[in-house]
Write an enzyme that holds these catalytic residues in place. Structure first.
Site, PDB file in Angstrom:
ATOM      1  N   ASN A  21      13.835   0.132  -2.532  1.00 20.20           N
ATOM      2  CA  ASN A  21      13.059   1.684  -1.885  1.00 20.20           C
ATOM      3  C   ASN A  21      13.540   2.180  -2.818  1.00 20.20           C
ATOM      4  O   ASN A  21      13.135   4.006  -3.026  1.00 20.20           O
ATOM      5  CB  ASN A  21      13.548   1.843  -0.559  1.00 20.20           C
ATOM      6  CG  ASN A  21      13.450   0.803   0.413  1.00 20.20           C
ATOM      7  OD1 ASN A  21      11.660   0.488   0.930  1.00 20.20           O
ATOM      8  ND2 ASN A  21      13.756   0.212   0.991  1.00 20.20           N
ATOM      9  N   ARG A  47      10.069   6.985 -66.745  1.00 19.76           N
ATOM     10  CA  ARG A  47      11.569   7.675 -66.490  1.00 19.76           C
ATOM     11  C   ARG A  47      11.293   8.749 -68.133  1.00 19.76           C
ATOM     12  O   ARG A  47      11.098   7.980 -68.894  1.00 19.76           O
ATOM     13  CB  ARG A  47      12.458   6.974 -66.313  1.00 19.76           C
ATOM     14  CG  ARG A  47      13.440   6.530 -66.681  1.00 19.76           C
ATOM     15  CD  ARG A  47      14.047   5.092 -66.700  1.00 19.76           C
ATOM     16  NE  ARG A  47      14.894   4.642 -66.779  1.00 19.76           N
ATOM     17  CZ  ARG A  47      15.338   3.796 -66.559  1.00 19.76           C
ATOM     18  NH1 ARG A  47      15.195   3.125 -65.656  1.00 19.76           N
ATOM     19  NH2 ARG A  47      15.776   2.216 -68.205  1.00 19.76           N
ATOM     20  N   ARG A  67      10.720   7.535  -2.397  1.00 16.97           N
ATOM     21  CA  ARG A  67      12.120   7.085  -2.233  1.00 16.97           C
ATOM     22  C   ARG A  67      12.441   6.838  -3.921  1.00 16.97           C
ATOM     23  O   ARG A  67      13.308   7.210  -4.228  1.00 16.97           O
ATOM     24  CB  ARG A  67      12.823   6.204  -1.677  1.00 16.97           C
ATOM     25  CG  ARG A  67      13.178   7.016   0.250  1.00 16.97           C
ATOM     26  CD  ARG A  67      13.792   5.661   0.412  1.00 16.97           C
ATOM     27  NE  ARG A  67      12.700   4.594   1.397  1.00 16.97           N
ATOM     28  CZ  ARG A  67      12.907   3.537   2.155  1.00 16.97           C
ATOM     29  NH1 ARG A  67      13.839   3.826   2.967  1.00 16.97           N
ATOM     30  NH2 ARG A  67      11.493   3.452   2.653  1.00 16.97           N
ATOM     31  N   GLY A  72       1.954   3.157   8.248  1.00 12.99           N
ATOM     32  CA  GLY A  72       2.403   1.794   8.640  1.00 12.99           C
ATOM     33  C   GLY A  72       2.746   0.899   8.411  1.00 12.99           C
ATOM     34  O   GLY A  72       1.710   0.384   8.014  1.00 12.99           O
ATOM     35  N   GLN A 106      -5.892  -1.040   2.701  1.00 10.95           N
ATOM     36  CA  GLN A 106      -5.861   1.050   3.520  1.00 10.95           C
ATOM     37  C   GLN A 106      -5.308   2.025   2.862  1.00 10.95           C
ATOM     38  O   GLN A 106      -4.603   2.139   2.450  1.00 10.95           O
ATOM     39  CB  GLN A 106      -3.819   0.389   3.756  1.00 10.95           C
ATOM     40  CG  GLN A 106      -3.592   1.423   5.253  1.00 10.95           C
ATOM     41  CD  GLN A 106      -1.506   0.498   4.757  1.00 10.95           C
ATOM     42  OE1 GLN A 106      -1.220   0.532   4.649  1.00 10.95           O
ATOM     43  NE2 GLN A 106      -1.150   1.034   6.378  1.00 10.95           N
ATOM     44  N   ALA A 116       0.966  -1.449  -0.147  1.00  5.64           N
ATOM     45  CA  ALA A 116      -0.056   0.123   0.112  1.00  5.64           C
ATOM     46  C   ALA A 116       0.815   1.260   0.159  1.00  5.64           C
ATOM     47  O   ALA A 116       0.382   2.160  -0.295  1.00  5.64           O
ATOM     48  CB  ALA A 116      -0.979  -0.056   1.391  1.00  5.64           C
TER      49      ALA A 116
HETATM   50  C1  UD1 Z   1      10.696  -2.066   6.224  1.00  4.28           C
HETATM   51  C2  UD1 Z   1      10.732  -3.087   8.153  1.00  4.28           C
HETATM   52  C3  UD1 Z   1      12.252  -3.122   8.244  1.00  4.28           C
HETATM   53  C4  UD1 Z   1      12.894  -3.828   7.012  1.00  4.28           C
HETATM   54  C5  UD1 Z   1      12.301  -3.310   5.549  1.00  4.28           C
HETATM   55  C6  UD1 Z   1      12.897  -4.497   4.863  1.00  4.28           C
HETATM   56  C7  UD1 Z   1       9.026  -1.549   9.223  1.00  4.28           C
HETATM   57  C8  UD1 Z   1       8.506  -1.207  10.084  1.00  4.28           C
HETATM   58  N1  UD1 Z   1      10.697  -2.053   8.821  1.00  4.28           N
HETATM   59  O1  UD1 Z   1      11.156  -0.508   6.238  1.00  4.28           O
HETATM   60  O2  UD1 Z   1      12.860  -3.501   9.480  1.00  4.28           O
HETATM   61  O3  UD1 Z   1      14.361  -4.528   7.622  1.00  4.28           O
HETATM   62  O4  UD1 Z   1      11.040  -2.951   5.726  1.00  4.28           O
HETATM   63  O5  UD1 Z   1      12.709  -3.638   3.551  1.00  4.28           O
HETATM   64  O6  UD1 Z   1       8.209  -2.956   8.597  1.00  4.28           O
HETATM   65  N2  UD1 Z   1       3.844  -0.713   3.155  1.00  4.28           N
HETATM   66  C9  UD1 Z   1       2.119  -0.616   3.207  1.00  4.28           C
HETATM   67  N3  UD1 Z   1       1.516   0.795   4.038  1.00  4.28           N
HETATM   68  C10 UD1 Z   1       2.095   0.900   4.694  1.00  4.28           C
HETATM   69  C11 UD1 Z   1       3.544   1.338   4.921  1.00  4.28           C
HETATM   70  C12 UD1 Z   1       3.948   0.444   4.269  1.00  4.28           C
HETATM   71  O7  UD1 Z   1       1.739  -1.913   2.718  1.00  4.28           O
HETATM   72  O8  UD1 Z   1       1.398   2.368   5.799  1.00  4.28           O
HETATM   73  C13 UD1 Z   1       3.991  -1.507   2.753  1.00  4.28           C
HETATM   74  C14 UD1 Z   1       4.995  -0.872   1.666  1.00  4.28           C
HETATM   75  O9  UD1 Z   1       4.263  -0.526  -0.005  1.00  4.28           O
HETATM   76  C15 UD1 Z   1       5.923  -1.996   2.080  1.00  4.28           C
HETATM   77  C16 UD1 Z   1       6.114  -2.721   2.735  1.00  4.28           C
HETATM   78  O10 UD1 Z   1       4.864  -2.044   3.533  1.00  4.28           O
HETATM   79  O11 UD1 Z   1       6.539  -2.643   0.673  1.00  4.28           O
HETATM   80  C17 UD1 Z   1       7.768  -2.490   2.927  1.00  4.28           C
HETATM   81  O12 UD1 Z   1       7.310  -0.326   3.119  1.00  4.28           O
HETATM   82  P1  UD1 Z   1       8.343   0.401   3.211  1.00  4.28           P
HETATM   83  O13 UD1 Z   1       8.257   1.604   3.721  1.00  4.28           O
HETATM   84  O14 UD1 Z   1       9.485   0.119   1.966  1.00  4.28           O
HETATM   85  O15 UD1 Z   1       9.802  -0.679   4.803  1.00  4.28           O
HETATM   86  P2  UD1 Z   1      11.186   0.132   5.073  1.00  4.28           P
HETATM   87  O16 UD1 Z   1      11.396   1.153   5.220  1.00  4.28           O
HETATM   88  O17 UD1 Z   1      11.655  -0.111   4.176  1.00  4.28           O
HETATM   89 MG    MG Z   2      11.336  -0.661   1.849  1.00  7.65          MG
END
Ligand code: UD1
Ligand code: MG
Length: 463
Positions: free
Chosen positions: A226, A439, A18, A84, A79, A13
């Site tokens: 990311n 031609r 980034r 998060g 969502q 979601a």
């Molecule tokens: C997350 C983990 C981190 C891990 C890393 C691995 C958490 C808090 N952190 O961080 O520990 O090392 O992945 O790659 O989980 N997403 C949602 N809804 C939200 C937020 C995120 O569906 O509200 C989904 C994103 O689309 C993504 C995944 O969850 O596919 C991870 O989210 P992202 O923001 O990339 O987390 P990281 O900072 O990479």
């Molecule tokens: Mg990630």
């Protein structure tokens, strides 16, 4: 025997800020297949009973991709706000029925995940289990916290890490297995008091009785994506494997590290690919065919023993057995080259059928053509297929010969065995075995050039 069901919850979601892209992150592609498709494919092969993808940002586009690829096999949960990863899982919980007792949870930005890793996680019986990896540069990942006895007791997000925690090289790739009762309890208890003000899924680790079970797995199969750099690193892993598998199957490659083969392409053993070749879309290359350096083929089928010479660009075309194309030619959609046919250098083709053994060797344009067998099309021939409003067809019979620098103004037919003299503009049909010549008649004026030269010279020399 274990009869209760398992579900996979894939988190997709997030916006992927980034990436700096309007496209939802999970729709960015690796080897021309979307990130979400790589994750769902691996998850489907892991043997879980059902799959729920949590969507939110760019929801319509992500759902459309899922429907296109998986139809009813994948459900989605919405969502509403991206609060998060813990909140994302919360959005999926109402869709999980009582017969389901455990959930795999997978970050949607983990495209290299393999079914095998998921299967080994599914074998663990615990409230909570997770994959972990050790990595030289843990930047961006949550760090794994273990107690004195080595049990996993927490995950600390980088932004919340102390100096010493930041140095931990064991990280969380974002792949978990949780029992449903535990998951419901733990998600309900999450708070968002942390550096990012988000509900972290990772906080459920601290809530598992006696810590979480863990399974370590190589990071090169668990890279998180990311930003564009991480996307390219993940694609590089897939591409390297793809090339290595093809070479093991008998595909020869020169400078393999420069060759691109998309996920949906098929290359048979005995084929050969030169440096900087790109096979895109659903291109198929049959055994014995050779694609030389710098050629780019999109949705093209190259039949056995054909030879695509360097720097050919082709799209949605079929190239017959033993045909030869290029160098430097452009085959546009719906070009079909018959067995042993030839397109030479600096030619363009479009929606044209070239019969067996026919040749278009130099600097020509053939569009909307039906060219028979054994036809020779001379240098610089143009099919004038467009009158500003409509596309019209040029038909050329078997064995015809089109002299160089001719124009064929469509719609027009040149009969079998007919001959078109060089420089002719053909505007009317040419009967079988006839000669068409159109031609201006040549006239030679004796001494004219010499007289002109003398006049020019004396003009130059006068003051
Ligand atoms: C997350 C983990 C981190 C891990 C890393 C691995 C958490 C808090 N952190 O961080 O520990 O090392 O992945 O790659 O989980 N997403 C949602 N809804 C939200 C937020 C995120 O569906 O509200 C989904 C994103 O689309 C993504 C995944 O969850 O596919 C991870 O989210 P992202 O923001 O990339 O987390 P990281 O900072 O990479
Ligand atoms: Mg990630």
């Amino acid at each position: 025997m274990h009869t209760a069901k398992s579900v996979a919850i894939i988190l997709a979601a997030g916006q992927g800020k980034r990436m700096r892209s309007a496209r939802p992150k999970v729709l960015h592609e690796l080897l021309e297949r979307s990130m979400i498709a790589w994750v769902v494919d691996a998850t489907r092969s892991s043997g879980v009973d059902e799959i729920i993808v949590v969507v939110g940002h760019g929801r319509d586009e992500v759902e459309a991709e899922l429907r296109r690829l998986y139809g009813e096999h994948v459900r989605t949960a919405v969502q509403q706000k991206q609060l998060g990863t813990g909140d994302a899982v919360r959005a999926a919980l109402p869709l999980i029925g009582d017969e389901t007792d455990r959930a795999l949870i997978i970050n949607g930005d983990c495209p290299l995940i393999e079914a095998e890793a998921l299967r080994s996680l599914l074998e663990i019986r615990a409230e909570l289990a997770l994959l972990t990896s050790t990595i030289d540069n843990p930047h961006g990942y949550g760090r794994i916290l273990r107690d004195a006895s080595g049990r996993v007791v927490g995950i600390r997000e980088e932004k919340d890490c102390s100096e010493s925690e930041r140095a931990i090289s064991e990280v969380n790739p974002g792949v978990y297995l949780a029992s449903i009762p535990f998951l419901r309890r733990a998600i309900a208890a999450l708070s968002n008091e942390n550096a990012q003000g988000e509900y972290y899924l990772t906080d459920i680790v601290g809530m598992a009785e006696g810590g979480a079970a863990s399974l370590s797995h190589p990071i090169d199969r668990l890279l998180g994506v990311n930003d564009p750099l991480e996307l390219s690193r993940a694609e590089t892993v897939l591409l390297r494997e793809r090339r290595e598998r093809l070479m093991r199957e008998g595909v020869k490659m020169r400078l393999p590290e420069t060759v691109f083969v998309s996920a949906e392409c098929e290359v048979e053993g005995g084929a050969e690919l030169g440096a900087n070749v790109e096979l895109r879309g659903r291109t198929i290359v049959r055994s014995g065919a050779k694609i030389d350096s710098g050629s780019i083929l999109l949705d093209v089928e190259v039949l056995a023993d054909a030879y695509i010479k360097p720097y050919t660009v082709a799209e949605k075309s079929v190239i017959g057995e033993r045909a030869e194309i290029g160098p430097f030619s452009h085959l546009r959609p719906e070009t079909e080259i018959g067995e042993g046919g030839k397109i030479g250098n600096f030619c363009e083709t479009k929606k044209t059928l070239l019969g067996k053994g026919s040749k278009v060797n130099h600097l020509s344009y053939v569009g909307d053509g039906e060219i028979g067998e054994g036809v020779n099309i001379g240098a610089g021939t143009i099919f004038c297929n467009y009158d500003g409003a409509r596309k019209q067809t040029t038909v050329i019979g078997d064995g015809a010969f089109i002299g160089s620098d001719s124009q064929l103004v469509a719609p027009v037919r040149v009969g079998k065995g007919a001959y078109v003299a060089s420089g002719t503009t053909v505007t009317r049909d040419v009967p079988d075995d006839a000669l068409a010549i159109a031609r201006a008649k040549q006239e030679n004026r004796e001494g004219f050039a010499a007289r002109l030269r003398r006049r020019n010279d004396s003009a130059k020399n006068s003051p």
